[in-house]
Design a protein around this motif. Structure first.
Motif, PDB file in Angstrom:
ATOM      1  N   GLU A 210     -25.468  21.353  31.892  1.00 29.39           N
ATOM      2  CA  GLU A 210     -25.777  21.056  30.493  1.00 29.39           C
ATOM      3  C   GLU A 210     -26.878  20.023  30.364  1.00 29.39           C
ATOM      4  OE1 GLU A 210     -23.443  19.574  26.454  1.00 29.39           O
ATOM      5  OE2 GLU A 210     -22.319  20.437  28.129  1.00 29.39           O
ATOM      6  N   ASP A 211     -26.855  18.996  31.222  1.00 31.34           N
ATOM      7  CA  ASP A 211     -27.891  17.963  31.137  1.00 31.34           C
ATOM      8  C   ASP A 211     -29.059  18.219  32.080  1.00 31.34           C
ATOM      9  OD1 ASP A 211     -26.877  17.342  33.645  1.00 31.34           O
ATOM     10  OD2 ASP A 211     -26.279  15.291  33.123  1.00 31.34           O
ATOM     11  N   GLY A 212     -28.955  19.252  32.928  1.00 33.24           N
ATOM     12  CA  GLY A 212     -30.060  19.629  33.800  1.00 33.24           C
ATOM     13  C   GLY A 212     -30.202  18.824  35.069  1.00 33.24           C
ATOM     14  N   VAL A 213     -29.332  17.842  35.290  1.00 34.46           N
ATOM     15  CA  VAL A 213     -29.419  17.014  36.490  1.00 34.46           C
ATOM     16  C   VAL A 213     -28.524  17.605  37.573  1.00 34.46           C
ATOM     17  CG1 VAL A 213     -29.122  14.704  37.453  1.00 34.46           C
ATOM     18  CG2 VAL A 213     -29.844  14.971  35.072  1.00 34.46           C
ATOM     19  N   VAL A 214     -29.096  17.848  38.746  1.00 34.04           N
ATOM     20  CA  VAL A 214     -28.321  18.419  39.852  1.00 34.04           C
ATOM     21  C   VAL A 214     -28.671  17.714  41.153  1.00 34.04           C
ATOM     22  CG1 VAL A 214     -28.010  20.714  38.830  1.00 34.04           C
ATOM     23  CG2 VAL A 214     -30.047  20.242  40.205  1.00 34.04           C
ATOM     24  N   SER A 215     -27.679  17.588  42.025  1.00 36.17           N
ATOM     25  CA  SER A 215     -27.904  17.091  43.381  1.00 36.17           C
ATOM     26  C   SER A 215     -28.291  18.256  44.269  1.00 36.17           C
ATOM     27  CB  SER A 215     -26.636  16.410  43.911  1.00 36.17           C
ATOM     28  OG  SER A 215     -26.305  15.281  43.137  1.00 36.17           O
ATOM     29  N   LEU A 216     -29.188  18.010  45.209  1.00 35.01           N
ATOM     30  CA  LEU A 216     -29.698  19.069  46.070  1.00 35.01           C
ATOM     31  C   LEU A 216     -29.000  19.049  47.420  1.00 35.01           C
ATOM     32  CD1 LEU A 216     -33.461  18.512  45.229  1.00 35.01           C
ATOM     33  CD2 LEU A 216     -32.017  20.391  44.421  1.00 35.01           C
ATOM     34  N   PRO A 217     -28.680  20.228  47.963  1.00 32.40           N
ATOM     35  CA  PRO A 217     -28.028  20.287  49.274  1.00 32.40           C
ATOM     36  C   PRO A 217     -28.992  19.885  50.376  1.00 32.40           C
ATOM     37  CG  PRO A 217     -28.586  22.492  48.529  1.00 32.40           C
ATOM     38  CD  PRO A 217     -28.890  21.573  47.389  1.00 32.40           C
ATOM     39  N   PRO A 218     -28.484  19.591  51.570  1.00 33.72           N
ATOM     40  CA  PRO A 218     -29.360  19.161  52.675  1.00 33.72           C
ATOM     41  C   PRO A 218     -30.383  20.230  53.045  1.00 33.72           C
ATOM     42  CG  PRO A 218     -27.051  18.746  53.188  1.00 33.72           C
ATOM     43  CD  PRO A 218     -27.058  19.592  51.959  1.00 33.72           C
ATOM     44  N   LEU A 219     -31.581  19.800  53.342  1.00 34.00           N
ATOM     45  CA  LEU A 219     -32.613  20.739  53.778  1.00 34.00           C
ATOM     46  C   LEU A 219     -32.241  21.428  55.077  1.00 34.00           C
ATOM     47  CD1 LEU A 219     -36.043  18.978  53.069  1.00 34.00           C
ATOM     48  CD2 LEU A 219     -35.229  21.150  52.136  1.00 34.00           C
ATOM     49  N   SER A 220     -31.397  20.787  55.867  1.00 34.37           N
ATOM     50  CA  SER A 220     -30.987  21.374  57.142  1.00 34.37           C
ATOM     51  C   SER A 220     -30.216  22.678  56.952  1.00 34.37           C
ATOM     52  CB  SER A 220     -30.125  20.382  57.927  1.00 34.37           C
ATOM     53  OG  SER A 220     -28.986  19.976  57.169  1.00 34.37           O
ATOM     54  N   ASP A 221     -29.721  22.919  55.739  1.00 33.97           N
ATOM     55  CA  ASP A 221     -29.034  24.183  55.447  1.00 33.97           C
ATOM     56  C   ASP A 221     -30.018  25.346  55.353  1.00 33.97           C
ATOM     57  OD1 ASP A 221     -26.750  22.699  55.333  1.00 33.97           O
ATOM     58  OD2 ASP A 221     -26.511  22.789  53.152  1.00 33.97           O
ATOM     59  N   TYR A 222     -31.332  25.056  55.306  1.00 29.90           N
ATOM     60  CA  TYR A 222     -32.347  26.096  55.125  1.00 29.90           C
ATOM     61  C   TYR A 222     -33.455  25.914  56.166  1.00 29.90           C
ATOM     62  CZ  TYR A 222     -29.833  25.925  50.725  1.00 29.90           C
ATOM     63  OH  TYR A 222     -28.834  25.899  49.782  1.00 29.90           O
ATOM     64  N   PRO A 223     -33.127  26.068  57.434  1.00 29.40           N
ATOM     65  CA  PRO A 223     -34.085  25.737  58.506  1.00 29.40           C
ATOM     66  C   PRO A 223     -35.312  26.632  58.551  1.00 29.40           C
ATOM     67  CG  PRO A 223     -32.149  26.861  59.388  1.00 29.40           C
ATOM     68  CD  PRO A 223     -31.837  26.553  57.956  1.00 29.40           C
ATOM     69  N   ASP A 224     -35.228  27.848  58.018  1.00 27.04           N
ATOM     70  CA  ASP A 224     -36.348  28.778  58.108  1.00 27.04           C
ATOM     71  C   ASP A 224     -37.200  28.797  56.840  1.00 27.04           C
ATOM     72  OD1 ASP A 224     -35.493  29.562  60.642  1.00 27.04           O
ATOM     73  OD2 ASP A 224     -34.103  31.032  59.790  1.00 27.04           O
ATOM     74  N   PRO A 229     -39.303  22.008  51.952  1.00 25.87           N
ATOM     75  CA  PRO A 229     -39.752  20.643  52.256  1.00 25.87           C
ATOM     76  C   PRO A 229     -40.955  20.218  51.420  1.00 25.87           C
ATOM     77  CG  PRO A 229     -39.283  21.835  54.279  1.00 25.87           C
ATOM     78  CD  PRO A 229     -39.227  22.840  53.166  1.00 25.87           C
ATOM     79  N   LEU A 230     -41.854  21.175  51.108  1.00 27.51           N
ATOM     80  CA  LEU A 230     -43.012  20.863  50.283  1.00 27.51           C
ATOM     81  C   LEU A 230     -42.593  20.502  48.867  1.00 27.51           C
ATOM     82  CD1 LEU A 230     -45.538  23.702  51.258  1.00 27.51           C
ATOM     83  CD2 LEU A 230     -45.707  21.287  51.843  1.00 27.51           C
ATOM     84  N   ILE A 231     -41.687  21.289  48.327  1.00 28.07           N
ATOM     85  CA  ILE A 231     -41.329  21.147  46.925  1.00 28.07           C
ATOM     86  C   ILE A 231     -40.315  20.023  46.713  1.00 28.07           C
ATOM     87  CG2 ILE A 231     -39.304  22.628  46.492  1.00 28.07           C
ATOM     88  CD1 ILE A 231     -42.723  23.007  44.838  1.00 28.07           C
ATOM     89  N   ARG A 232     -39.471  19.778  47.698  1.00 32.84           N
ATOM     90  CA  ARG A 232     -38.513  18.674  47.597  1.00 32.84           C
ATOM     91  C   ARG A 232     -39.239  17.329  47.636  1.00 32.84           C
ATOM     92  NH1 ARG A 232     -33.175  19.093  49.662  1.00 32.84           N
ATOM     93  NH2 ARG A 232     -32.282  21.117  49.121  1.00 32.84           N
ATOM     94  N   ASP A 233     -40.181  17.202  48.575  1.00 30.62           N
ATOM     95  CA  ASP A 233     -40.940  15.967  48.727  1.00 30.62           C
ATOM     96  C   ASP A 233     -40.022  14.749  48.801  1.00 30.62           C
ATOM     97  OD1 ASP A 233     -43.305  14.540  49.008  1.00 30.62           O
ATOM     98  OD2 ASP A 233     -43.500  14.167  46.861  1.00 30.62           O
ATOM     99  N   GLY A 234     -38.928  14.907  49.541  1.00 31.11           N
ATOM    100  CA  GLY A 234     -37.992  13.812  49.753  1.00 31.11           C
ATOM    101  C   GLY A 234     -36.930  13.637  48.686  1.00 31.11           C
ATOM    102  N   ALA A 235     -36.974  14.421  47.616  1.00 29.80           N
ATOM    103  CA  ALA A 235     -36.011  14.261  46.523  1.00 29.80           C
ATOM    104  C   ALA A 235     -34.616  14.724  46.941  1.00 29.80           C
ATOM    105  CB  ALA A 235     -36.472  15.051  45.301  1.00 29.80           C
ATOM    106  N   GLN A 407     -43.761  27.508  39.790  1.00 29.73           N
ATOM    107  CA  GLN A 407     -45.088  26.965  39.514  1.00 29.73           C
ATOM    108  C   GLN A 407     -45.516  25.933  40.565  1.00 29.73           C
ATOM    109  OE1 GLN A 407     -47.456  28.149  37.668  1.00 29.73           O
ATOM    110  NE2 GLN A 407     -47.328  27.217  35.644  1.00 29.73           N
ATOM    111  N   SER A 408     -44.611  25.599  41.474  1.00 30.94           N
ATOM    112  CA  SER A 408     -44.831  24.672  42.605  1.00 30.94           C
ATOM    113  C   SER A 408     -44.841  23.206  42.212  1.00 30.94           C
ATOM    114  CB  SER A 408     -46.103  25.027  43.395  1.00 30.94           C
ATOM    115  OG  SER A 408     -47.299  24.665  42.741  1.00 30.94           O
ATOM    116  N   PHE A 409     -44.205  22.849  41.093  1.00 32.63           N
ATOM    117  CA  PHE A 409     -44.021  21.441  40.761  1.00 32.63           C
ATOM    118  C   PHE A 409     -42.999  20.832  41.721  1.00 32.63           C
ATOM    119  CE2 PHE A 409     -45.830  22.553  36.645  1.00 32.63           C
ATOM    120  CZ  PHE A 409     -46.522  21.403  36.304  1.00 32.63           C
ATOM    121  N   PRO A 410     -43.253  19.613  42.198  1.00 31.37           N
ATOM    122  CA  PRO A 410     -42.262  18.959  43.062  1.00 31.37           C
ATOM    123  C   PRO A 410     -41.003  18.608  42.280  1.00 31.37           C
ATOM    124  CG  PRO A 410     -44.033  17.437  42.496  1.00 31.37           C
ATOM    125  CD  PRO A 410     -44.459  18.793  41.994  1.00 31.37           C
TER     126      PRO A 410
END
Length: 453
Positions: A210-224, A229-235, A407-410
């Motif tokens: 509803e508020d649009g805020v979400v926590s992101l799962p670990p990048l290690s779950d998507y090794p391929d 990594p580009l779009i997360r930019d550490g977020a 659109q490739s926004f980080p």
């Protein structure tokens, strides 16, 4: 290097330039809500100003190495089937060049829709003349954002100019990605990457909230996945993960649920990507009604079945009745029932009644479901309405964050405003990844120029 972004919107182009290491000092636009997003997401100052009114005195003593931007494109766009050479919005291109003339940067870059390249030879010649008179050598080319890593086949015209006498010729960069992936070699003999897919872009995003805020799962779950990594930019979290769902009625929801990836609801077209109403919800029609709808869809634009020169689409009732293998009274009753339920509309010519598909029955493209293993077509400002684009697997529209990812926004880029405000900001933006590659090429050109000097 110092730059200014004209017609900046929320700042997609600026985002790419900043990622390349260029300092964007100002973003100028007259859209106040988009400027609020620019102000929140960029170090540069957001300036509310109508660019057609000329360069403000405040910039008189400013020195810029680069002026770049995106004059509003609706006057050139054929996305909605309307293009006019004399559209006042087309004049904003010349307002942009006037700013170039007055600010006198070393480099200029301008982005616009692909339709700009085909509006007229005279118009393109006028643009090149204006740039030449302002003191710049320019080149332009139609580029596809997918070739620069963006999961979207967004074609745009890019102008790149350098000040005359700079001892370098302007050029535009080749894409580093290719539709056929590893089958394509670049100029230096390396294998190009395949186009980024919609699945690559959004697969890790949690369900909309509803508020649009979400926590992101670990990048290690998507090794391929090289895109995340580009779009997360550490977020570790992101914003604007909000979506709309079809709410019209049970029939609409049934239609949406039956669409497979890559398909759209359109009864007036035939082929693998189109699904027709009489097939999607066959249980709601009698056999006669299905045959009527099918016949109208197949023949509505054929000259021998049209009511007259002024009527495009409507098929006379007696021609429908003659062609179908049903009793005439049954056909006429079926047509009347379809009209009462809103599936068809009528056109009257004297004593003749013609029938055509109605919006409800899919005469125009609606509910296009994206293909997860392919690319999105151009993200438009309207595409967050479920009637335009659907999530690849879920029965809802694209979320704002999914559109921003495509659109490739980080993920660190938080849009400000109402749902519709943000949809406009995302749809109007230059994809940052494409902007970054263009900015890097500009810097490469600058290095060649300074080395020659």
């Amino acid at each position: 290097m110092k730059a200014i972004d004209l017609f900046c919107g929320a700042g997609g182009f600026s985002c790419g330039f900043e990622q390349a290491g260029i300092s964007v000092e100002y973003g100028v636009d007259r859209n106040e809500q988009a400027l609020k997003t620019f102000d929140e997401t960029h170090d540069g100052e957001a300036i509310h100003h109508d660019i057609s009114e000329g360069v403000p005195d405040a910039f008189a003593d400013e020195a810029f190495d680069i002026v770049f931007g995106s004059p509003p494109c609706q006057g050139f766009s054929d996305a909605r089937g309307h293009r006019r050479l004399d559209d006042e919005r087309n004049e904003l291109v010349f307002s942009f060049i006037q700013w170039i003339r007055e600010l006198d940067p070393d480099y200029v870059m301008m982005e616009n829709v692909a339709g700009m390249a085909t509006i007229s030879d005279e118009f393109l010649a006028a643009i090149e003349t204006e740039y030449a008179d302002a003191g710049y050598d320019v080149t332009w080319k139609k580029l596809n954002a997918a070739d620069y890593g963006v999961p979207q086949t967004r074609e745009r015209v890019i102008y790149f100019g350098v000040r005359k006498g700079s001892r370098v010729s302007p050029s535009l960069p080749r894409g580093e990605y290719h539709e056929n992936g590893g089958n394509q070699l670049s100029l230096d003999g390396t294998i190009q990457n395949g186009w980024t897919t919609v699945r690559d872009a959004i697969r890790d995003l949690p369900a909309p909230t509803e508020d649009g805020v979400v926590s992101l799962p670990p990048l290690s779950d998507y090794p391929d996945n090289d895109y995340l990594p580009l779009i997360r930019d550490g977020a570790e979290k992101t914003w604007n993960q909000v979506a709309k769902t079809p709410t019209d009625d049970e029939t609409t929801r049934q239609i949406v649920s039956c669409l497979r990836p890559g398909e759209m609801y359109r009864s007036s077209r035939f082929g693998d990507r189109y699904r027709q109403v009489w097939e999607l919800i066959a249980d709601q029609f009698t056999a006669v009604e299905q045959d009527c709808l099918h016949f109208i869809a197949r023949n509505r634009t054929r000259k021998e079945f049209r009511m007259g020169e002024k009527s495009v689409g409507a098929v006379p009732d007696f021609k429908i009745a003659r062609q179908l293998e049903h009793e005439e009274d049954d056909v006429l009753q079926a047509l009347d029932d379809l009209l009462s339920d809103g599936w068809v509309r009528t056109d009257i010519d004297g004593e003749t009644t013609g029938y055509d598909l109605n919006t409800k029955s899919g005469i125009r493209p609606r509910y296009m479901r994206l293909t997860p293993d392919g690319q999105s077509n151009t993200i438009l400002t309207t595409d967050f309405n479920p009637r335009d684009k659907l999530h690849p697997t879920e029965n809802r529209g694209l979320s704002l964050r999914e559109g921003a990812r495509i659109q490739s926004f980080p993920d660190s880029f938080e849009f400000v405003g109402s749902f519709d405000d943000i949809a406009n900001q995302i749809g109007n933006a230059v994809p940052p990844l494409m902007g970054k590659r263009l900015a890097e090429h500009l810097l490469e050109t600058h290095e060649k120029r300074t080395t020659k000097i």
